[in-house]
Scaffold this active site. Structure first.
Site, PDB file in Angstrom:
ATOM      1  N   LYS A  84       0.855  -1.197   0.000  1.00 50.35           N
ATOM      2  CA  LYS A  84       0.000   0.000   0.000  1.00 50.35           C
ATOM      3  C   LYS A  84       0.888   1.243   0.000  1.00 50.35           C
ATOM      4  O   LYS A  84       1.896   1.290   0.719  1.00 50.35           O
ATOM      5  CB  LYS A  84      -0.894  -0.017   1.242  1.00 50.35           C
TER       6      LYS A  84
ATOM      7  N   SER B  16      -9.757   1.997   2.754  1.00 53.78           N
ATOM      8  CA  SER B  16      -8.870   2.752   1.897  1.00 53.78           C
ATOM      9  C   SER B  16      -7.845   1.900   1.149  1.00 53.78           C
ATOM     10  O   SER B  16      -7.298   2.344   0.156  1.00 53.78           O
ATOM     11  CB  SER B  16      -8.113   3.783   2.730  1.00 53.78           C
TER      12      SER B  16
ATOM     13  N   SER C 153     -10.053  -0.347   6.989  1.00 53.69           N
ATOM     14  CA  SER C 153      -9.452  -0.160   5.666  1.00 53.69           C
ATOM     15  C   SER C 153      -8.780  -1.389   5.077  1.00 53.69           C
ATOM     16  O   SER C 153      -8.395  -1.372   3.906  1.00 53.69           O
ATOM     17  CB  SER C 153      -8.438   0.982   5.715  1.00 53.69           C
TER      18      SER C 153
END
Ligand SMILES: [Mg+2]
Ligand SMILES: [Zn+2]
Lengths: 472, 102, 479
Positions: A74, A149, A173
């Site tokens: 990420k 996210s 997330s």
């Protein structure tokens, strides 16, 4: 093939890390044009890392548990010399001069770092629509969001571009996009995985965790990244939890709690799959107990004060002075205002302002102070619940993946998609989302398992069991 | 217990200034509406009587996490300055500063 | 003592920031060093890079506790908060500091004169980077570009907040001086105001009558020396009184002391005050020192200035005013061990004190490694009459310059021999014979010529003559 099997065949030269790398690049080439899971990808660096692993093996060395295994990262985790943006214009072009601890652990385990995945800007969002560099699409249905996210990391695994990836979970997330993309996602116990090098959203809630196609893969990746880190004061002084030894132990004898409120407002199809999971657990010898806990629903409001408050402070440093982008101004204050106004997107600005307000003189007690007390209430509620059960089973999200744009106009409706995941973050507890079938439109549905601090071994056992029962 | 008042445009202008953000009139209006809705839902907890509960700032009960006073390598200066928007004489350059630090 | 107009009184509280003498910074392993090349002691943590996290320096905690113990503070469980404000020298745009629960709670400091000043708290926090202003006057005003060096960013500070117990500018200075001595004695800080490692802010208000409530206060920044502390407090109190006597009111504000102009001017009014939005620092955990640890720190603490002054007083018996001034200065500058070593070696206490207070204290060299035994040996020679006072001072200068040495050898190399009996008389007679006019005027009552003859005689004897013997010889011949 599991990542353990991949590493084993790389180690025994049945295949080579460079071959795995090329297959990965081919898979990304085939799918990412449509999905847009990656913000940064450097094919040459991937091949070079793979060659390094192969030459270690040729030299008779043991490159580690993840030898040659591709892992996507990420883009809120710092990787030395590699652009790290948090999907924000304010950090566009920034190359960290250091590695996050989880990156170091992956390198030491012989993993190949594949690239940086898309996210909602600074991890603020539940759909990856807030990325400054374009949204990621759900690999199951490109008209829908992948969740957020960590949408890029979930989609990269869901689309079979990589077997595993890392995300971060502040209010859901990891788990929510895992559920939307039909993959496994773990939010570990706060303090088990180092946050050093994770670009902070809300420090007391953030935790790095794995995405994987299988529960086993998630377990192995978790073991690799977990464990004490002296660079993180909030890191627990314990060795990495062992989740793999007993992962096939089954659920017989476990007491599993059902919290009606953690299904409140779920769609019928989601509810149906959770009930199916409960039935499977019961039939396998677990005892199911109903434990109403309406207090947990207060978590959402508390979260939307605590997380923005911490974020408003964490994101102050993006001021155009030391790194990242600058927009000039007549004096330093004007420069900072111009830089931040141009550099942050709307959702980030909204949360910075909300958090600033919640902390400001006159409002602290009513908002931030109260939210911290609600946090205590939630921890105490969990404590009471875990007197009567070992784990909780429930829904990860109220619905399946929604369509692009369907919740962007109303922040509250977007925030609501995290209502079942947030309580674990507030308490610092672990929770895992396991794919458990699909809804009417063929969209994935995730079942969430929650446990008390450091209950990962039990969570993985139950998750592995559900994975084997997914067909029912 | 604690009282709150409905958020208005002046509050939004004030927090934007505290947060070093500038907003157009349209944005002030839009953000005021959105933030007011969010705070509305927070009002349910602002109104709770939680007098007996201590606040939790942190989910862990850790104390005394300390490191030894031993020097570690610093970063390479050129590496760091290469990432800076503006550099002069090996230092970070900023436009003129109005007002001393607090 | 008060220099204020009749009926006016001032109320002063001081906030002192002192850097700790740790090897590394408060939250990272970068070197805590003054004067290095800019931006060479920086890392992700002290540069506030995204993703970096603080880890507390154990020695900084120990030093903070030392300071707390030296100031008789309550040592307590504490935690860190974030103080949020934007400023380019602060890499995270918040400062990690202690807010509602500081490591050191209430304590006190006794001034040498006996007055007790309360200490409200002494807490840990991090320092900022250092800003240089280009263009204009090199000051913040009129400059069009500023440059930031983050070497100082994250250096550990203890902020010591006094109660508003100080009642005069001289007392403010005495408090700062005593605190500085205590900080140095504790080993936690070097107290170097000129390098900015100790920085003082003063809160000043005035009132008409000692039983009146406190007036509106102003905070004065930028007090870089003990002298500025006294001058600024005095100026500010007089400014406020003049304002009030003119029928005006004092605005609560922050003011800057301009040392050259000898004035304070407005930096910021209360309306422009910051909203710091303090909240608990989520990246750090509480500090809860055990009683055993606190006791170990207490046991390791060196004697404090008050105790050391008492030791000198007991050596002197009943010191006169001049000696009290000398011993205050000697202890303030940390030179009392020279006196004690000399006295233990057999030097009489007044001589040991005078030479230390003058010759050693006046030296611009570092006395950190100076051999106290060599100083004692020199003073023993002087006491025995083997060196005149002038010669002794010359030898001391040499010993100080080299950090030690054999005073006898130094005296010999300088040609300082003990004068034979009668030799001084001969020189006095020769000098008088060579200057008959001057001698006549001296005998006629022109006392200024005493210095003229003393100088000539000293020069002729290369300083070997004893000053007292010279003036006695001159007086005997004059009559
Ligand atoms: Mg301070
Ligand atoms: Zn550092």
């Amino acid at each position: 093939m599991s990542i353990v099997a991949t590493a084993e065949s790389v180690r025994t030269k049945q295949t080579r890390a460079v071959v795995v790398a090329d297959e990965t690049l081919a898979a990304i080439e085939a799918r990412d044009g449509d999905i847009h899971a990656f913000l940064h990808l450097d094919a040459e660096s991937i091949r070079a890392q793979a060659r390094g692993i192969d030459s270690q093996i040729d030299a008779g060395q043991h490159p580690g548990r993840l030898a040659g295994v591709p892992v996507a990262i990420k883009d809120n985790l710092c990787q030395r010399g590699v652009p790290t943006t948090c999907a924000s214009k304010i950090l566009e072009g920034w190359k960290p001069p250091y590695d996050a601890t989880v990156i170091t652990r992956l390198r030491e385990a012989g993993a190949v770092l594949v690239g940086k995945t898309n996210l909602d800007e600074f991890a603020m969002g539940s759909s990856t629509e807030n990325s400054a560099f374009g949204a990621t699409k759900n690999p199951v249905d490109p008209s829908r969001v992948p969740g957020g996210s960590s949408g890029g990391s979930a989609a990269a695994v869901g689309a079979d571009m990589v077997p595993v990836s890392l995300g971060s979970d502040t209010g859901g997330s990891i788990r929510q996009p895992a559920a939307f993309c039909g993959v496994v996602g773990l939010k570990p116990t706060y303090g088990t995985v180092s946050r050093y090098g994770l670009i902070a959203f809300a420090s007391s809630l953030d935790q790095v965790g794995p995405f994987a196609r299988s529960v086993d893969d998630a377990g192995v990746l978790f073991e690799v990244i977990a464990g004490h880190d002296p660079m993180d004061s909030t890191s627990l002084a314990i060795s990495a939890p062992d989740v793999m030894t007993d992962i096939d132990g089954g659920v017989a004898g476990l007491r599993i709690g059902i919290i009606p409120e953690l299904m409140d407002g779920s769609s019928d199809e989601v509810r149906a799959r959770v009930v199916a999971a409960q039935d499977a657990l019961r039939e396998a010898g677990a005892t199911l107990v109903s434990l109403p806990a309406p207090e947990l629903l207060l978590g959402l409001a508390a979260y939307y004060l605590i997380a923005p408050a911490e974020a408003s402070s964490n994101l102050a440093r993006y001021d155009g002075v030391r790194y990242g982008n600058r927009v000039d101004g007549a004096d330093v204050s004007a420069m900072m205002i111009a830089t931040r106004t141009a550099g942050f997107g709307d959702e980030v600005k909204r949360r910075i302002m909300l958090g600033t307000y919640a902390l400001s003189a006159g409002y602290y007690d009513a908002y931030y102070g109260q939210a911290q007390k609600v946090r205590t209430l939630i921890i105490e509620t969990f404590h009471r619940i875990y007197q009567s059960c070992d784990l909780i089973v429930g829904a990860t999200t109220p619905t399946t993946a929604f369509e692009f744009g369907s919740k962007t106009a109303d922040p509250m409706s977007m925030y609501y998609s995290d209502i079942f995941t947030i309580p674990s973050n507030l308490a610092g507890h672990p929770a895992i989302s396991v794919p458990f079938g699909t809804g009417e439109a063929g969209l994935p549905i995730g079942v969430q398992l929650l446990g008390p601090a450091l209950s990962e071994p039990t969570l993985f056992r139950a998750a592995k069991f559900l994975e084997t029962e997914v067909g029912r | 217990m604690s009282s709150t008042h409905p958020l208005d445009a002046n509050d939004v202008i004030k927090v934007a200034s505290l947060a070093r953000l500038s907003l157009s009139d349209d944005e002030v209006e839009r953000f005021t509406g959105q933030l007011a809705r969010i705070l509305d839902s927070a009002a349910e907890i602002a109104a709770l009587d939680l007098g007996g509960l201590a606040p939790t700032a942190h989910p862990l009960a850790l104390v005394n996490v300390l490191r030894d006073d031993v020097v570690r390598d610093s970063l390479d200066r050129d590496d760091v300055l290469s990432q800076a928007p503006s550099v002069n004489d090996n230092r970070f350059s900023v436009p003129k500063i109005i007002g001393d630090a607090p | 003592m008060s220099t204020l107009p009749d009926g006016w009184f001032m109320v002063v509280g001081l906030e002192v920031h002192t850097e700790l003498r740790t090897e590394t910074k408060l939250f990272c392993g970068c070197a805590n060093a003054f004067g290095d090349q800019p931006n060479t002691n920086i890392c992700p943590v002290c540069l506030g890079l995204p993703g970096a996290l603080p880890v507390l320096n154990q020695r900084a905690v120990e030093y903070a506790i030392r300071i707390g113990l030296a100031l008789h503070c309550v040592i307590q469980d504490s935690s860190f908060h974030r103080k949020n404000y934007f400023y380019p020298d602060m890499p995270k745009d918040f400062q990690i500091s202690q807010y509602d629960i500081p490591i050191n709670g209430p304590g006190y400091l006794d001034l040498p004169g006996g007055v007790r000043i309360g200490i409200e708290r002494a807490h840990l926090e991090e320092d900022t980077g250092k800003t240089t202003h280009l263009g204009g006057t090199g000051r913040i005003h009129g400059s069009d570009e500023s440059l930031v060096d983050y070497n100082r960013s994250g250096v550990p500070l203890v902020e010591i907040v006094s109660c508003p117990d100080i009642r005069s500018a001289a007392q403010a200075r005495a408090y700062a001086a005593e605190l500085r001595s205590i900080l140095i004695a504790s080993g936690a800080s070097d107290g170097r105001m000129e390098e900015g490692s100790m920085r003082v802010d003063a809160n000043v208000s005035v009132r008409r009558g000692e039983d009146q409530p406190f007036g509106t206060r102003c905070e004065i920044k930028n007090l870089n020396s003990l002298r500025s502390v006294q001058r600024a407090v005095e100026y500010e109190a007089l400014r406020q009184i003049a304002l009030l006597e003119d029928g005006g009111t004092v605005r609560q504000e922050t003011r800057h002391w301009d040392e050259d102009a000898g004035k304070t001017h407005t930096l910021r009014t209360k309306e422009e005050a910051y909203d710091y939005r303090y909240f608990p620092e989520p990246d750090l955990v509480p500090v809860t020192p055990t009683q055993a640890f606190i006791d170990t720190v207490r046991t390791g603490l060196a004697p404090m200035p008050a105790e050391r002054r008492a030791a000198l007083v007991s050596l002197l018996g009943e010191p006169n005013d001049a000696q009290i001034d000398q011993l205050l200065a000697v202890v303030e500058q940390g030179l009392d061990h020279f006196v004690i070593t000399a006295v233990n070696a057999g030097v009489n206490a007044p001589l040991a004190l005078t030479r230390t207070a003058n010759e050693l204290a006046a030296s611009d060299r570092s006395l950190d490694n100076l051999d106290a035994e060599a100083i004692a040996a020199t003073l023993l020679l002087e006491q025995a009459g083997d060196l005149s006072a002038t010669q002794s001072k010359a030898v001391l200068a040499e010993v100080i310059a080299h950090g030690g040495g054999d005073p006898k050898a130094i005296a010999k190399s300088k040609g300082f021999e003990h004068m034979a009996d009668g030799a001084l008389d001969l020189v006095i007679d020769e000098v008088i014979a060579a200057h008959p006019d001057e001698w006549e005027r001296f005998c006629g009552g022109d006392e200024k010529l005493q210095g003229f003859f003393t100088g000539k005689i000293m020069a002729a004897t290369k300083g070997q003559a004893d000053g007292k013997a010279v003036s006695a010889g001159l007086r005997a011949r004059k009559n």
